[in-house]
Design a protein around this motif. Sequence first.
Motif, PDB file in Angstrom:
ATOM      1  N   VAL A 118       0.832  -1.201   0.000  1.00 57.16           N
ATOM      2  CA  VAL A 118       0.000   0.000   0.000  1.00 57.16           C
ATOM      3  C   VAL A 118       0.870   1.255   0.000  1.00 57.16           C
ATOM      4  N   SER A 119       1.898   1.252   0.843  1.00 59.66           N
ATOM      5  CA  SER A 119       2.751   2.430   0.973  1.00 59.66           C
ATOM      6  C   SER A 119       4.061   2.035   1.633  1.00 59.66           C
ATOM      7  N   GLY A 120       4.939   3.003   1.730  1.00 63.11           N
ATOM      8  CA  GLY A 120       6.215   2.762   2.382  1.00 63.11           C
ATOM      9  C   GLY A 120       7.024   4.035   2.453  1.00 63.11           C
ATOM     10  N   ARG A 121       8.125   3.906   3.132  1.00 57.48           N
ATOM     11  CA  ARG A 121       9.011   5.052   3.283  1.00 57.48           C
ATOM     12  C   ARG A 121      10.428   4.553   3.474  1.00 57.48           C
ATOM     13  N   GLY A 122      11.361   5.265   2.905  1.00 58.32           N
ATOM     14  CA  GLY A 122      12.769   4.934   3.067  1.00 58.32           C
ATOM     15  C   GLY A 122      13.280   4.010   1.981  1.00 58.32           C
ATOM     16  N   ASP A 123      14.521   4.219   1.612  1.00 61.91           N
ATOM     17  CA  ASP A 123      15.160   3.381   0.599  1.00 61.91           C
ATOM     18  C   ASP A 123      15.501   2.020   1.177  1.00 61.91           C
ATOM     19  N   ALA A 124      15.445   1.004   0.325  1.00 58.89           N
ATOM     20  CA  ALA A 124      15.819  -0.347   0.739  1.00 58.89           C
ATOM     21  C   ALA A 124      17.325  -0.393   0.954  1.00 58.89           C
ATOM     22  N   PRO A 125      17.773  -0.763   2.163  1.00 62.39           N
ATOM     23  CA  PRO A 125      19.208  -0.802   2.417  1.00 62.39           C
ATOM     24  C   PRO A 125      19.904  -1.865   1.577  1.00 62.39           C
ATOM     25  N   VAL A 126      21.166  -1.638   1.320  1.00 59.85           N
ATOM     26  CA  VAL A 126      21.966  -2.585   0.547  1.00 59.85           C
ATOM     27  C   VAL A 126      22.223  -3.816   1.409  1.00 59.85           C
ATOM     28  N   GLU A 127      21.945  -4.971   0.849  1.00 62.30           N
ATOM     29  CA  GLU A 127      22.207  -6.229   1.558  1.00 62.30           C
ATOM     30  C   GLU A 127      23.699  -6.529   1.458  1.00 62.30           C
ATOM     31  N   ASP A 128      24.289  -6.976   2.562  1.00 59.04           N
ATOM     32  CA  ASP A 128      25.720  -7.305   2.600  1.00 59.04           C
ATOM     33  C   ASP A 128      26.579  -6.122   2.153  1.00 59.04           C
ATOM     34  N   TRP A 129      26.287  -4.953   2.702  1.00 64.33           N
ATOM     35  CA  TRP A 129      27.000  -3.736   2.339  1.00 64.33           C
ATOM     36  C   TRP A 129      28.474  -3.871   2.629  1.00 64.33           C
ATOM     37  N   ASN A 130      29.290  -3.465   1.667  1.00 65.47           N
ATOM     38  CA  ASN A 130      30.741  -3.545   1.796  1.00 65.47           C
ATOM     39  C   ASN A 130      31.302  -2.137   1.592  1.00 65.47           C
ATOM     40  N   PRO A 131      31.966  -1.567   2.598  1.00 66.90           N
ATOM     41  CA  PRO A 131      32.482  -0.204   2.456  1.00 66.90           C
ATOM     42  C   PRO A 131      33.530  -0.075   1.353  1.00 66.90           C
ATOM     43  N   GLU A 132      34.169  -1.181   0.973  1.00 67.16           N
ATOM     44  CA  GLU A 132      35.166  -1.136  -0.096  1.00 67.16           C
ATOM     45  C   GLU A 132      34.511  -1.147  -1.480  1.00 67.16           C
ATOM     46  N   LEU A 133      33.265  -1.628  -1.550  1.00 64.35           N
ATOM     47  CA  LEU A 133      32.506  -1.642  -2.798  1.00 64.35           C
ATOM     48  C   LEU A 133      31.131  -1.021  -2.536  1.00 64.35           C
ATOM     49  N   PRO A 134      31.102   0.271  -2.237  1.00 60.16           N
ATOM     50  CA  PRO A 134      29.837   0.891  -1.839  1.00 60.16           C
ATOM     51  C   PRO A 134      28.791   0.871  -2.955  1.00 60.16           C
ATOM     52  N   GLU A 135      27.568   0.626  -2.549  1.00 60.86           N
ATOM     53  CA  GLU A 135      26.419   0.637  -3.455  1.00 60.86           C
ATOM     54  C   GLU A 135      25.391   1.602  -2.896  1.00 60.86           C
ATOM     55  N   GLU A 136      24.589   2.145  -3.767  1.00 58.70           N
ATOM     56  CA  GLU A 136      23.509   3.030  -3.339  1.00 58.70           C
ATOM     57  C   GLU A 136      22.284   2.189  -2.978  1.00 58.70           C
ATOM     58  N   PRO A 137      21.544   2.587  -1.944  1.00 61.20           N
ATOM     59  CA  PRO A 137      20.306   1.868  -1.631  1.00 61.20           C
ATOM     60  C   PRO A 137      19.290   2.059  -2.746  1.00 61.20           C
ATOM     61  N   SER A 138      18.353   1.105  -2.848  1.00 59.14           N
ATOM     62  CA  SER A 138      17.302   1.173  -3.875  1.00 59.14           C
ATOM     63  C   SER A 138      16.167   2.048  -3.378  1.00 59.14           C
ATOM     64  N   PRO A 139      15.763   3.053  -4.162  1.00 55.81           N
ATOM     65  CA  PRO A 139      14.661   3.913  -3.739  1.00 55.81           C
ATOM     66  C   PRO A 139      13.352   3.122  -3.640  1.00 55.81           C
ATOM     67  N   PHE A 140      12.483   3.550  -2.725  1.00 57.86           N
ATOM     68  CA  PHE A 140      11.175   2.917  -2.594  1.00 57.86           C
ATOM     69  C   PHE A 140      10.390   3.134  -3.888  1.00 57.86           C
ATOM     70  N   ASP A 141       9.917   2.041  -4.475  1.00 61.90           N
ATOM     71  CA  ASP A 141       9.140   2.089  -5.721  1.00 61.90           C
ATOM     72  C   ASP A 141       7.972   1.122  -5.575  1.00 61.90           C
ATOM     73  N   ARG A 142       6.836   1.644  -5.169  1.00 62.47           N
ATOM     74  CA  ARG A 142       5.669   0.810  -4.887  1.00 62.47           C
ATOM     75  C   ARG A 142       5.226   0.001  -6.101  1.00 62.47           C
ATOM     76  N   ASP A 143       5.233   0.586  -7.280  1.00 57.42           N
ATOM     77  CA  ASP A 143       4.795  -0.135  -8.476  1.00 57.42           C
ATOM     78  C   ASP A 143       5.705  -1.328  -8.764  1.00 57.42           C
ATOM     79  N   ASP A 144       7.015  -1.125  -8.649  1.00 55.15           N
ATOM     80  CA  ASP A 144       7.954  -2.224  -8.867  1.00 55.15           C
ATOM     81  C   ASP A 144       7.766  -3.312  -7.813  1.00 55.15           C
ATOM     82  N   ILE A 145       7.585  -2.898  -6.560  1.00 57.55           N
ATOM     83  CA  ILE A 145       7.357  -3.873  -5.491  1.00 57.55           C
ATOM     84  C   ILE A 145       6.105  -4.693  -5.786  1.00 57.55           C
TER      85      ILE A 145
END
Length: 157
Positions: A118-145
């Motif tokens: 129905v709704s949400g807030r906040g970007d999806a955090p990166v799973e297994d985040w590695n500071p040596e290979l930083p990735e951006e979190p995925s923005p909340f996208d209700r339609d894609d979800i």
Amino acid sequence: MRVYQLKITLSGFRPAVWRRVLVPAGASLGLLHPVIQVVMGWDDDHLHAFTADGMRYSDPSYNLDDHGDEHAVRLAEALPRAGSRLAYVYDFGDEARHDIVLEAILDHDGSIVYPFCVSGRGDAPVEDWNPELPEEPSPFDRDDINRRLAGLIGRGR
């Protein structure tokens, strides 16, 4: 058929990361697991467990001591009334803790395909985040979800 409106909040994040989903009350915790994976953007690469009323549940193939079968427990049992809560931990190393609250019990709406975000807030955090290979979190996208949730239909108990 009754439908549960659940608010799933990822603990320890500021700003808050949460999703509001509609799931049939007869769905099992085993089906709620892939719903959480989709709405939070996880890849299902780690162990997980639910805790409800002091009892722990997980996938029986994990063979975890003192854990019941998540496929044998329906949401209606684990969350018997509005305001009921359960906990979900994903990735026992990083311990991504989620608080799940039953906000409302609704009537089935034939125009909605369940589960549904129905709704949400906040970007999806990166799973297994590695500071040596930083990735951006995925923005909340209700339609894609909701497209991905539609892929769960007929998938399980």
